[in-house]
Each structure stands twice: as structure tokens, then as C-alpha cells.
Design a protein around this motif. Structure first.
Motif, PDB file in Angstrom:
ATOM      1  N   VAL A 173     123.521  23.090  41.539  1.00 30.42           N
ATOM      2  CA  VAL A 173     123.958  24.341  42.166  1.00 30.42           C
ATOM      3  C   VAL A 173     125.473  24.471  42.006  1.00 30.42           C
ATOM      4  O   VAL A 173     126.216  23.505  42.157  1.00 30.42           O
ATOM      5  CB  VAL A 173     123.553  24.406  43.653  1.00 30.42           C
TER       6      VAL A 173
ATOM      7  N   VAL B 136     122.715  26.803  38.237  1.00 26.15           N
ATOM      8  CA  VAL B 136     122.918  28.181  38.683  1.00 26.15           C
ATOM      9  C   VAL B 136     124.383  28.383  39.055  1.00 26.15           C
ATOM     10  O   VAL B 136     125.024  27.504  39.630  1.00 26.15           O
ATOM     11  CB  VAL B 136     122.015  28.536  39.887  1.00 26.15           C
TER      12      VAL B 136
ATOM     13  N   TYR C 197     122.522  30.580  44.395  1.00 26.00           N
ATOM     14  CA  TYR C 197     121.638  29.418  44.593  1.00 26.00           C
ATOM     15  C   TYR C 197     120.502  29.741  45.563  1.00 26.00           C
ATOM     16  O   TYR C 197     119.407  29.166  45.473  1.00 26.00           O
ATOM     17  CB  TYR C 197     122.449  28.212  45.084  1.00 26.00           C
TER      18      TYR C 197
ATOM     19  N   VAL D 109     117.013  30.599  44.092  1.00 22.69           N
ATOM     20  CA  VAL D 109     116.202  29.623  43.355  1.00 22.69           C
ATOM     21  C   VAL D 109     114.868  29.448  44.084  1.00 22.69           C
ATOM     22  O   VAL D 109     114.829  29.068  45.267  1.00 22.69           O
ATOM     23  CB  VAL D 109     116.932  28.273  43.235  1.00 22.69           C
TER      24      VAL D 109
ATOM     25  N   SER E 131     125.425  19.034  43.750  1.00 21.44           N
ATOM     26  CA  SER E 131     126.263  20.134  44.239  1.00 21.44           C
ATOM     27  C   SER E 131     127.707  19.683  44.051  1.00 21.44           C
ATOM     28  O   SER E 131     128.248  18.936  44.868  1.00 21.44           O
ATOM     29  CB  SER E 131     125.967  20.427  45.714  1.00 21.44           C
TER      30      SER E 131
END
Length: 431
Positions: free
Chosen positions: A202, A224, A254, A257, A267
Motif C-alpha cells: 500500500v 496501489v 488503498y 482494494v 506499508s
């Protein structure tokens, strides 16, 4: 006798040892020694910036608009000058006896708020017209401001890795590229990645973590990012490297998703943008998208204490990270645990980020002319200030960088971790 600009600078903004002030009215102030650096205030407009916003914001406005300069400064790497300015200067309020002189000086400068630099974001109050802080629309706008400068500019600044997060230096003489590769490999090892696993990254940036994990660990990965510029660049690189069958860089929030059951989630550098009040929802979301025994690694800038979580103010908020928020590492750990994640490892990489920001400054300095041509003089100057200031703040322990590793431990207590991990010995820089 009326107060001069040089006198006013000394009195209200503070004398800086090693720095002399030369003002447009012919006056001077500060350190009079012959080897002192010279700060030049070029016009009444410079004084207006300083009087209307004393401190770092006013200085930044004057510098970005070319109303203030320091002789001999490397604009791509103004670290020595920031050490001077931020080392011992302290602003003070005028006494009642000084107020008339200060007002007379302000009148001579035609006191008003001059036009703000193009690089400055609207005030936090005015941002309310773009939605509440950390709402989807305003988050997307904040990310656009910081990350969609220009991919070509970031290539000059970040180097071949196109990685805009803290590197991890395995040795004193490691290069930036080796340290970024080592960081990705360390994250992969901490996450326990193996052939056939599924990874969610993410806030994936330009896709460095995704590509490293797919290429070296045989996983299938989804990254993403809210930045379209990053997604386009990362997708093109994934295709060029022949990884499109196992790697995807998606332009997405995010929160959109829908896939679940990931073996691991990384992350890296996203938590700073989501807001401290949103930590519970954030970590709950990530936990929900892991399988039992899956691992989460959170890598983000933190404060050195847990007493003052909240919005970054001043220079950072107005010019660099609108709506950015930091908290202490214990706050992050507490929320992760409260949301059902079992924290297994926690480390501070503060000194590594000081080195990383210094290396980015070196890149900016080495490619100064090309950076100005690509992004404009104001933006290039802003990044020089921001990165040099970041190096100084990491060095002085005003900010830190923490990696926190956790698992979605099953109801039966299975964490998926061996008795003693060996990721530090196994991680390595890779081509």
C-alpha cells in the motif's frame, strides 16, 4: 534614529554566529567577522515576508521568490546554511519601547502580505473548501501536490531505484542504490516472503518494493498508489522488466482494494498521510486483508515522543506535506495491537534516513540545472531546503523512522514466526 533593516533582523529574528545580514537599505547586521557568510535581503518585499510570517515560513517565502539569498550557497544542498540558521537563532518579541520603531520600519516597507510563492499550498483553513482532512478527495489532492511534481524530476533526485523512502545502509561505504536494494530485501525477509505468496504493497510509489519482491522472491504482488504519475511510471517499468504476469501497479486508494487473504502486506511511507485519528481504521483494514499467520510491516516517519501526535505545522505543512501527521512509534504499536495484530519486531532507522536525505540532496546538487529545467527554480529550491532540513532533523533526533513488524496471529496462537528470525544476516543488496 529610525531602526534599520539589519538592526531589526538582529533584534527580532536573532543574531546568527557566522552569518552577516546585508539589507537593501544599505544596513547590515549579524556577525561582522570577515569570514562570516552573507545573507542578503534584496527588497522591501523580503522584509514584508519576514514581518508577516516571522520564522521559517517567512524565510522560505522570501527565498523561493528570490528576495533572499546567501552568498555561495549550493541551492541543491543548503545543509550548512540551515545548520547556521537553525542552530542558535531565536525570535523575540519587541518591547513596548521598540514597537514605534518597528511600526515605522513596517510602514517604510509598505507592510502587507506579498503574493505567496506558487509552491505554497493553501492554508489549512482554506483547504476546508476541498473537503475534510483525510477525506478521499483531499487526500488525493495532497498526494498529487507532493508526488506528481514530475517523474523526470524524481529520476534526477532519487536515482535509478526511484525509491522515495528511507534506505537501510548495510555498511558505512554503501551507496544509495545499494542501501535502497538492501532495504527492500530486508523488508522481504522480515515479511518471510517465499515463492508463490501474495503481497499487497500500500502506498507503493513507483513500484520498487513490488518489483523487488516479484523478481527476487517469486511472489505475486499488487501495489496501489494515489499518484497517477507514479502508477503510470511503475506500470511501464513492470511491463519493461517482464513482470506483468505477477505484478500490478494500480492507481487506487488503498481503501478500494477488495482482494483479501494476502500472505504479507508492506506499508512503506504511507502512514504519514492517513492521519493519527485514522490509525485504528487503517490497521484494522490491513489486518482484514491478511490471512491468519500473514505478516504486516509498517515503515514510517515518527516523532521521538508520544505526547504530541497530530498535524505537522509550519514549513512542512505549508510547502511539502499538506495534512501530514506524525505520531510516536509507541502510538503506532499500541494501535496495531489494539486492532488485533501481534507486534513481533520494532526498530528505529533514524540515522539511515539522515544518510538517505543527504544522498538525495547530493543528487539534486549534481543535477541542479536539469532539475530546474524540469520542475522550475522555485520547486527545485524548495526540495533543496526540505531535504537538507530533513537530514538535520533526523540527525538531531527531532524525527525518527520506525519499522514495526506484526502478524495476524490465528485464534489458536499461530503467528507464523520461527523461534529466532535471521533476516538481518540474510538480507543483501541485489542488482
Amino acid at each position: 534614529m529610525a531602526m534599520t533593516v539589519g538592526e531589526a533582523f538582529d533584534r527580532f529574528l536573532g543574531t546568527v554566529p557566522g552569518l552577516r545580514v546585508e539589507a537593501y537599505d544599505g544596513s547590515s547586521g549579524g556577525d561582522r567577522s570577515p569570514d562570516a557568510r552573507v545573507l542578503r535581503l534584496k527588497s522591501p518585499r523580503a522584509l514584508n515576508y519576514l514581518l508577516s510570517a516571522p520564522g521559517e515560513v517567512g524565510l522560505t517565502r522570501a527565498y523561493l521568490t528570490d528576495q533572499l539569498s546567501i552568498d555561495g550557497m549550493d541551492e541543491g544542498y543548503p545543509y550548512p546554511e540551515l545548520k547556521l540558521l537553525l542552530g542558535s537563532r531565536s525570535a523575540t518579541r519587541p518591547t513596548l519601547r521598540e514597537v514605534p520603531d518597528l511600526l515605522a520600519l513596517a510602514r517604510s516597507a509598505g507592510l502587507h502580505l506579498p503574493e505567496l510563492p506558487a509552491e505554497e499550498t493553501p492554508s489549512p483553513f482554506r483547504r476546508l473548501t476541498h473537503g475534510l482532512r483525510h477525506g478521499r478527495a483531499r487526500d488525493a489532492e495532497a498526494i498529487h501536490h507532493h508526488y506528481d511534481v514530475s517523474n523526470a524530476f524524481y529520476e534526477l533526485l532519487l536515482g535509478p531505484s526511484m525509491t522515495y523512502t528511507c534506505a537501510v545502509y548495510p555498511t558505512e561505504d554503501a551507496t544509495l542504490e545499494q542501501a535502497q536494494s538492501y532495504k527492500y530485501d530486508l523488508v522481504c525477509r522480515k515479511l518471510g516472503l517465499e515463492q508463490g505468496m501474495r503481497l499487497l504493497d500500500v502506498g507503493c510509489g513507483w513500484g520498487g518494493m513490488v518489483r523487488h519482491a516479484v523478481r527476487h522472491y517469486g511472489v505475486t504482488a499488487l501495489g496501489v498508489t494515489l499518484s497517477k504519475e507514479q502508477a503510470d511510471w511503475g506500470s511501464a517499468r513492470v511491463a519493461a522488466e517482464g513482470l506483468a504476469d505477477r505484478a500490478e501497479i494500480r492507481h487506487s486508494d488503498y481503501r478500494d482494494v477488495t482482494e483479501r487473504g494476502f500472505d504479507a502486506i508492506s506499508s512503506i511511507g504511507l502512514t504519514e498521510h492517513i492521519g493519527v485519528g485514522n490509525y485504528p481504521a487503517y490497521f484494522a483494514f490491513l489486518r482484514e486483508h491478511l490471512r491468519d499467520g500473514g505478516r504486516l510491516l509498517n515503515h514510517c516517519i515518527t516523532r521521538p515522543t508520544n505526547r504530541k501526535p497530530g498535524v505537522s505545522k509550519g514549513f512542512i505543512n505549508r510547502f511539502v506535506f499538506p495534512d501530514g501527521e506524525l505520531a510516536g512509534s509507541a502510538t503506532i504499536v499500541q494501535v496495531m495491537e489494539d486492532e488485533g495484530l501481534e507486534v513481533r519486531h520494532h526498530e528505529n532507522l533514524r540515522e539511515h534516513y539522515a544518510r538517505t536525505t543527504g544522498a538525495w540532496c547530493e543528487n539534486l546538487s549534481a543535477h541542479w540545472d536539469a532539475s530546474v529545467a524540469e520542475a522550475g527554480l522555485g520547486t527545485a529550491r524548495l526540495w533543496g531546503l526540505y531535504l537538507a532540513g530533513s537530514r538535520l532533523n533526523f540527525e538531531r533526533n527531532h524525527i525518527q523512522l520506525h519499522q514495526v513488524l506484526a502478524s495476524r496471529t490465528s485464534a489458536e496462537g499461530a503467528s507464523g514466526f520461527p523461534l529466532r528470525p535471521a533476516w538481518e544476516e540474510q538480507a543483501q543488496p541485489r542488482e
